[in-house]
Write a protein that holds these residues in place. Sequence first.
Motif, PDB file in Angstrom:
ATOM      1  N   CYS A  73      45.562 205.324  89.408  1.00 28.73           N
ATOM      2  CA  CYS A  73      44.286 205.693  88.778  1.00 28.73           C
ATOM      3  C   CYS A  73      44.497 206.973  87.969  1.00 28.73           C
ATOM      4  O   CYS A  73      44.914 207.994  88.524  1.00 28.73           O
ATOM      5  N   PRO A  74      44.248 206.954  86.666  1.00 23.05           N
ATOM      6  CA  PRO A  74      44.485 208.150  85.854  1.00 23.05           C
ATOM      7  C   PRO A  74      43.736 209.387  86.364  1.00 23.05           C
ATOM      8  O   PRO A  74      44.291 210.493  86.371  1.00 23.05           O
ATOM      9  N   ALA A  75      42.492 209.223  86.789  1.00 15.74           N
ATOM     10  CA  ALA A  75      41.721 210.363  87.285  1.00 15.74           C
ATOM     11  C   ALA A  75      42.322 210.922  88.565  1.00 15.74           C
ATOM     12  O   ALA A  75      42.328 212.138  88.782  1.00 15.74           O
ATOM     13  N   CYS A  76      42.819 210.038  89.430  1.00 13.45           N
ATOM     14  CA  CYS A  76      43.458 210.490  90.668  1.00 13.45           C
ATOM     15  C   CYS A  76      44.727 211.267  90.365  1.00 13.45           C
ATOM     16  O   CYS A  76      44.995 212.322  90.965  1.00 13.45           O
ATOM     17  N   ARG A  77      45.512 210.752  89.451  1.00 15.17           N
ATOM     18  CA  ARG A  77      46.764 211.410  89.086  1.00 15.17           C
ATOM     19  C   ARG A  77      46.486 212.776  88.472  1.00 15.17           C
ATOM     20  O   ARG A  77      47.190 213.761  88.759  1.00 15.17           O
ATOM     21  N   ASN A 104      40.336 201.859  95.749  1.00 12.99           N
ATOM     22  CA  ASN A 104      39.464 200.708  95.538  1.00 12.99           C
ATOM     23  C   ASN A 104      40.162 199.380  95.811  1.00 12.99           C
ATOM     24  O   ASN A 104      39.726 198.331  95.329  1.00 12.99           O
ATOM     25  N   ALA A 105      41.237 199.414  96.566  1.00 14.57           N
ATOM     26  CA  ALA A 105      41.966 198.187  96.893  1.00 14.57           C
ATOM     27  C   ALA A 105      41.142 197.302  97.824  1.00 14.57           C
ATOM     28  O   ALA A 105      40.143 197.736  98.416  1.00 14.57           O
ATOM     29  N   GLN A 106      41.572 196.061  97.955  1.00 13.67           N
ATOM     30  CA  GLN A 106      40.962 195.109  98.879  1.00 13.67           C
ATOM     31  C   GLN A 106      42.073 194.528  99.751  1.00 13.67           C
ATOM     32  O   GLN A 106      43.221 194.407  99.317  1.00 13.67           O
ATOM     33  N   TYR A 206      33.944 205.643  94.087  1.00 16.70           N
ATOM     34  CA  TYR A 206      34.947 205.836  93.044  1.00 16.70           C
ATOM     35  C   TYR A 206      36.105 206.623  93.660  1.00 16.70           C
ATOM     36  O   TYR A 206      36.033 207.079  94.811  1.00 16.70           O
ATOM     37  N   VAL A 207      37.162 206.765  92.905  1.00 15.56           N
ATOM     38  CA  VAL A 207      38.255 207.662  93.278  1.00 15.56           C
ATOM     39  C   VAL A 207      38.625 208.495  92.047  1.00 15.56           C
ATOM     40  O   VAL A 207      38.439 208.028  90.923  1.00 15.56           O
ATOM     41  N   PRO A 208      39.116 209.702  92.255  1.00 16.08           N
ATOM     42  CA  PRO A 208      39.377 210.368  93.535  1.00 16.08           C
ATOM     43  C   PRO A 208      38.084 210.673  94.290  1.00 16.08           C
ATOM     44  O   PRO A 208      37.088 211.073  93.685  1.00 16.08           O
ATOM     45  N   TRP A 209      38.127 210.474  95.598  1.00 16.70           N
ATOM     46  CA  TRP A 209      36.997 210.759  96.488  1.00 16.70           C
ATOM     47  C   TRP A 209      37.444 211.927  97.372  1.00 16.70           C
ATOM     48  O   TRP A 209      38.384 211.814  98.139  1.00 16.70           O
ATOM     49  N   ILE A 210      36.762 213.052  97.240  1.00 17.37           N
ATOM     50  CA  ILE A 210      37.236 214.306  97.828  1.00 17.37           C
ATOM     51  C   ILE A 210      36.313 214.740  98.959  1.00 17.37           C
ATOM     52  O   ILE A 210      35.090 214.750  98.799  1.00 17.37           O
ATOM     53  N   LEU A 211      36.915 215.089 100.076  1.00 21.57           N
ATOM     54  CA  LEU A 211      36.180 215.622 101.222  1.00 21.57           C
ATOM     55  C   LEU A 211      36.658 217.046 101.496  1.00 21.57           C
ATOM     56  O   LEU A 211      37.861 217.325 101.434  1.00 21.57           O
ATOM     57  N   ILE A 212      35.726 217.911 101.793  1.00 23.51           N
ATOM     58  CA  ILE A 212      36.037 219.259 102.252  1.00 23.51           C
ATOM     59  C   ILE A 212      35.480 219.396 103.656  1.00 23.51           C
ATOM     60  O   ILE A 212      34.286 219.185 103.875  1.00 23.51           O
ATOM     61  N   SER A 258      35.524 212.318  85.211  1.00 19.84           N
ATOM     62  CA  SER A 258      36.719 211.477  85.078  1.00 19.84           C
ATOM     63  C   SER A 258      37.016 210.813  86.405  1.00 19.84           C
ATOM     64  O   SER A 258      37.567 211.419  87.310  1.00 19.84           O
ATOM     65  N   LEU A 259      36.641 209.553  86.558  1.00 18.48           N
ATOM     66  CA  LEU A 259      36.725 208.862  87.830  1.00 18.48           C
ATOM     67  C   LEU A 259      37.141 207.408  87.621  1.00 18.48           C
ATOM     68  O   LEU A 259      36.986 206.858  86.529  1.00 18.48           O
ATOM     69  N   CYS A 260      37.672 206.783  88.682  1.00 12.75           N
ATOM     70  CA  CYS A 260      37.953 205.344  88.688  1.00 12.75           C
ATOM     71  C   CYS A 260      36.949 204.679  89.621  1.00 12.75           C
ATOM     72  O   CYS A 260      37.027 204.853  90.848  1.00 12.75           O
TER      73      CYS A 260
END
Length: 262
Positions: A73-77, A104-106, A206-212, A258-260
């Motif tokens: 995913c470009p946004a993840c990278r 977002n895989a299955q 979406y991804v990247p999905w960020i948790l703090i 910028s997300l996937c």
Amino acid sequence: MGPAWLLLLLPAAACVPGSVSGTGCPYPARLWCSSPEISRACQAEEHCAQLARYRRAQHPVPVPVSLYYESLCPACRDFLTAQLFPTWLMLRTIMNITLVPYGNAQEKNESGKWHFDCQHGQKECLGNMMETCLIHLLKNPDDYFPIIFCMESGTKLVENLPACMQIYAPSVKLEEIMACVKGDLGNKLMHNNAQLTEALSPKHQYVPWILIDGKHTDEIQARAQGALFRLVCDLYKGEKPDACNDQGWSPAFLNPKSLCFN
């Protein structure tokens, strides 16, 4: 001054051996904060909370940052290479990272084995599996994160693995990583990543999905994707490292939109 002063806050009955008068507590004071059940039985919850706050102040917990992503995913990278990795390099003494490659895989189970369908094709599934096996087998972010950064920084992520391992982990055998990737271990690890992703609350959109610190909100996502370095510095409760005081440096700004999407 040590935490012993907090014992002064405990009821005088704590000095009496055996059962505490009026509480029915059969435990000595030194065990009152050893479990929630004991603290409730001994009516010491308030005192244990004060002790916990004191300990946190004396030994601040590193800021936990979790990234749920997919390898192509470009946004993840972009986030991993331009925000997360540089921030970790500068602040790894005050932050912990968790990487979960799946996104977002299955998945579906066929004859007892999991099969995966990835948003950016089978090469992404292979990249996810490679990074998952690196994380599992090398265990320490100091060992696996530079390799993943190296892979994600190049144009050919999957093909980058041998060269990146030669640079950052020359003592690790490529064959060991690939045995995980192609075998039952990798299959089980990726299924675990699928379960971790499915269990997210709120559900990832979406991804990247960020948790703090295990939490995700729109505000956390925007702040982390826009200025993770400053966010970690702001959230750390202990003495800030010198890097946090350098107002002239920060990782590259990324567009929070910028997300996937899945």
